[in-house]
Design a protein around this motif. Structure first.
Motif, PDB file in Angstrom:
ATOM      1  N   ARG A  76       0.810  -1.223   0.000  1.00 53.91           N
ATOM      2  CA  ARG A  76       0.000   0.000   0.000  1.00 53.91           C
ATOM      3  C   ARG A  76       0.841   1.269   0.000  1.00 53.91           C
ATOM      4  O   ARG A  76       0.337   2.340  -0.293  1.00 53.91           O
ATOM      5  CB  ARG A  76      -0.970  -0.011   1.175  1.00 53.91           C
ATOM      6  CG  ARG A  76      -0.325   0.156   2.524  1.00 53.91           C
ATOM      7  CD  ARG A  76      -1.354   0.190   3.659  1.00 53.91           C
ATOM      8  NE  ARG A  76      -0.721   0.380   4.930  1.00 53.91           N
ATOM      9  CZ  ARG A  76      -0.216  -0.577   5.692  1.00 53.91           C
ATOM     10  NH1 ARG A  76      -0.301  -1.839   5.294  1.00 53.91           N
ATOM     11  NH2 ARG A  76       0.361  -0.297   6.844  1.00 53.91           N
ATOM     12  N   ARG A 119      -3.231  -2.896  -8.641  1.00 52.31           N
ATOM     13  CA  ARG A 119      -4.608  -3.103  -8.173  1.00 52.31           C
ATOM     14  C   ARG A 119      -4.634  -3.447  -6.685  1.00 52.31           C
ATOM     15  O   ARG A 119      -5.460  -2.938  -5.931  1.00 52.31           O
ATOM     16  CB  ARG A 119      -5.286  -4.218  -8.985  1.00 52.31           C
ATOM     17  CG  ARG A 119      -5.638  -3.824 -10.401  1.00 52.31           C
ATOM     18  CD  ARG A 119      -6.489  -4.885 -11.072  1.00 52.31           C
ATOM     19  NE  ARG A 119      -5.877  -6.203 -11.088  1.00 52.31           N
ATOM     20  CZ  ARG A 119      -5.049  -6.650 -12.032  1.00 52.31           C
ATOM     21  NH1 ARG A 119      -4.722  -5.865 -13.045  1.00 52.31           N
ATOM     22  NH2 ARG A 119      -4.553  -7.873 -11.965  1.00 52.31           N
ATOM     23  N   GLN A 120      -3.725  -4.306  -6.281  1.00 53.50           N
ATOM     24  CA  GLN A 120      -3.674  -4.715  -4.880  1.00 53.50           C
ATOM     25  C   GLN A 120      -3.332  -3.536  -3.974  1.00 53.50           C
ATOM     26  O   GLN A 120      -3.946  -3.354  -2.926  1.00 53.50           O
ATOM     27  CB  GLN A 120      -2.647  -5.821  -4.693  1.00 53.50           C
ATOM     28  CG  GLN A 120      -2.568  -6.275  -3.255  1.00 53.50           C
ATOM     29  CD  GLN A 120      -1.596  -7.413  -3.064  1.00 53.50           C
ATOM     30  OE1 GLN A 120      -1.181  -8.046  -4.018  1.00 53.50           O
ATOM     31  NE2 GLN A 120      -1.232  -7.665  -1.829  1.00 53.50           N
ATOM     32  N   GLY A 123      -6.315  -1.264  -3.569  1.00 58.92           N
ATOM     33  CA  GLY A 123      -7.299  -1.900  -2.702  1.00 58.92           C
ATOM     34  C   GLY A 123      -6.885  -1.878  -1.233  1.00 58.92           C
ATOM     35  O   GLY A 123      -7.707  -1.632  -0.349  1.00 58.92           O
ATOM     36  N   GLU A 124      -5.611  -2.110  -0.981  1.00 61.56           N
ATOM     37  CA  GLU A 124      -5.118  -2.093   0.407  1.00 61.56           C
ATOM     38  C   GLU A 124      -5.197  -0.692   1.010  1.00 61.56           C
ATOM     39  O   GLU A 124      -5.528  -0.543   2.189  1.00 61.56           O
ATOM     40  CB  GLU A 124      -3.685  -2.607   0.471  1.00 61.56           C
ATOM     41  CG  GLU A 124      -3.573  -4.105   0.298  1.00 61.56           C
ATOM     42  CD  GLU A 124      -2.145  -4.595   0.354  1.00 61.56           C
ATOM     43  OE1 GLU A 124      -1.243  -3.837   0.775  1.00 61.56           O
ATOM     44  OE2 GLU A 124      -1.917  -5.752  -0.025  1.00 61.56           O
ATOM     45  N   GLU A 130     -11.003   2.255   5.672  1.00 64.65           N
ATOM     46  CA  GLU A 130     -12.395   2.196   5.207  1.00 64.65           C
ATOM     47  C   GLU A 130     -13.357   2.750   6.256  1.00 64.65           C
ATOM     48  O   GLU A 130     -13.309   2.396   7.431  1.00 64.65           O
ATOM     49  CB  GLU A 130     -12.767   0.760   4.875  1.00 64.65           C
ATOM     50  CG  GLU A 130     -14.111   0.625   4.231  1.00 64.65           C
ATOM     51  CD  GLU A 130     -14.384  -0.796   3.783  1.00 64.65           C
ATOM     52  OE1 GLU A 130     -15.413  -0.991   3.132  1.00 64.65           O
ATOM     53  OE2 GLU A 130     -13.594  -1.698   4.085  1.00 64.65           O
TER      54      GLU A 130
END
Length: 149
Positions: A76, A119-120, A123-124, A130
């Protein structure tokens, strides 16, 4: 080169360290780059830990010394993953000395892995904080990439 033969160029995954990352309780603080690397600095991913790719082994210039170091970074904390043909003897020597896996074979395979890591990483970064608000003003990677010019 002191009688040494130059290492053969090879495809590696290049990426940049995020300029700012959220930190602290609720992600309300911002820190530049990582402890080891300045924000925006270029690193070369040479492997990942077995069982997942949330921690990558990379070669990059150290924050304080400016010399090449081998380090483990959270996925990330990197962005703009891409395939690059590396010719630098210093980087290739460090790659050869490290047993991080060296699983990138050719341009296509390296580009596929780079896209997967991109992409990972996105997403991380989203999953990490979140549901929590961004600090004001926010300079995290997502906010910087969404802001106009």
């Amino acid at each position: 080169m002191n009688g040494e033969e130059a290492p053969e160029p090879r495809w590696l995954i290049a990426a940049n360290v995020v300029r700012w990352r959220r930190y602290g309780e609720g992600g309300q603080e911002l820190r530049p780059g990582t402890k080891s690397c300045r924000g925006g600095s270029k690193v070369y991913v040479i492997g990942h830990r077995p069982g997942g790719a949330d921690v990558l082994t990379a070669i990059g210039r150290g924050r304080r010394t400016g010399t090449y170091i081998t380090l483990d970074l959270a996925t990330r904390h990197l962005h703009t993953f891409r395939a690059e043909l590396v010719r630098s003897p210093a980087i290739l020597r460090r790659d050869a000395e490290n047993d991080a896996g060296r699983g990138w074979d050719g341009r296509e395979h390296t580009a596929e892995r780079a896209a997967r890591f991109e992409r990972q990483a996105a997403g991380e970064r989203l999953a990490r904080w979140e549901g929590l608000p961004h600090p004001t003003p926010c300079r995290c990677h997502e906010c910087l990439t969404l802001s106009p010019g």
